[in-house]
Design an enzyme around this catalytic site. Structure first.
Site: not given
Ligand code: NAD
Length: 290
Positions: A175, A188
């Site tokens: 990401s 995350y």
């Protein structure tokens, strides 16, 4: 490839034109495993690899019906083989069994796409250990467990020049939050930051065996994981403040890059983070000069 959602129109900007160049069957004969492939980016990559000629294992943890639909989509790409396999990537026994079945069914593995991932968001001081462990367990430990099994098989089997220059390819779906801090999403961001150095360290260790390991770092891609960020015009307008290219990413953007990283076109590329983000990592706050 079919986009999962209709394009969003914004009359103030040029119309969105998606790439239309055909995907050739450069992965023919290769065996791919895509984790978390029953939705979103994983679904797009599984179908994309199918278009490129690969045989595909569609891993899922729920949504057996969706996974079967993706199996049918892969098979309809040509003479591809595909099947769905339920496994929780954070569970070592599940992962071992998934690879054993794949080697029994397909003979080997050439391409692993570590895509499965979740968000369990909370303000930091309210984040529970369960939220932390779940996200680290799936997003980071899951990629470790699958990569380890793949490397064992790549090293056992070695290079088959008629199939690929490399003994195997691993693509980690990371990401932009492997480098952009993300308040309210500490678990995350920590998991994706971990993927970055895990990927590079594995790449360094296994490169002499002609195993390539890379990450794709998506920006905002239109999938179920981030519906609230794009599903209303107001949310979409806010999101575009973070995207210099002024369109949301589609799963096809990621699938085309995954095909490239899985193919011999990228044979000298390893240990690389490939940002596919419409410029999200270009400090969009400075777009107008700062
Ligand atoms: P998604 O929710 O559609 O896909 C995630 C998939 O992972 C789902 O199919 C889910 O069932 C599966 N999964 C969850 N836990 C699992 C487990 N324990 N074992 C196996 N599968 C499991 O969302 P997505 O956007 O397609 O996300 C795919 C990947 O892309 C994730 O790693 C996510 O972090 C990453 N990503 C997405 C975006 C985005 O904007 N959509 C941006 C950056 C990174």
């Amino acid at each position: 490839m079919d986009l999962p959602f209709p394009p969003i129109a914004d009359e103030t900007l040029p119309a969105v034109v998606m790439p239309s160049c055909p995907i050739d069957r450069k992965l023919k004969g290769q065996k791919a495993l895509v984790t978390g492939a029953s939705s979103g980016i994983g679904r797009g990559i599984a179908i994309g690899l199918g278009h490129a000629g690969a045989d595909v294992v569609v891993n899922y943890v729920k949504d057996a019906g969706e996974a079967e639909a993706i199996v049918e989509a892969v098979k309809s790409c040509g003479d591809n083989q595909a099947y769905a396999h339920r496994a929780d990537v954070s569970n070592e026994d599940d992962v071992r069994a998934m690879f054993e079945k794949m080697i029994a069914e397909f003979g080997t593995i050439d391409i692993l796409v570590n895509n499965a991932g979740v968000q369990k968001d909370a303000p930091f001081e309210q984040m529970t250990l369960e939220q932390w462990n779940t996200v680290i367990g799936i997003n980071l430990t899951g990629q470790f467990l699958c990569s380890r099994e793949a490397v064992r098989e790549f090293k056992r089997r070695g290079v088959r020049p008629e199939i690929s220059c490399a003994a195997g390819k691993i693509i980690c779906i990371s990401s932009v939050h492997d480098i952009i801090p993300w308040a309210g999403h500490v678990n995350y961001a920590a998991s994706k930051g971990g993927v970055s150095l895990m990927m590079k360290s594995i790449a360094q260790e296994v490169a002499p065996y002609r195993i390539r390991v890379n990450s794709i770092c998506p920006g905002a891609i239109r999938t179920p994981i981030n519906v609230s960020a794009w599903s209303t015009p107001e949310a979409y307008t806010e999101l575009m403040k973070l995207v210099p290219y002024k369109r949301i990413g589609e799963v096809e953007d990621i699938a085309r890059a995954a095909i490239w990283l899985a193919s011999d076109d990228s044979d000298y590329v390893t240990g690389h983070n490939l940002y596919i983000d419409g410029g999200m990592t270009l400090y969009p706050g400075f777009e107008t000069g700062g």
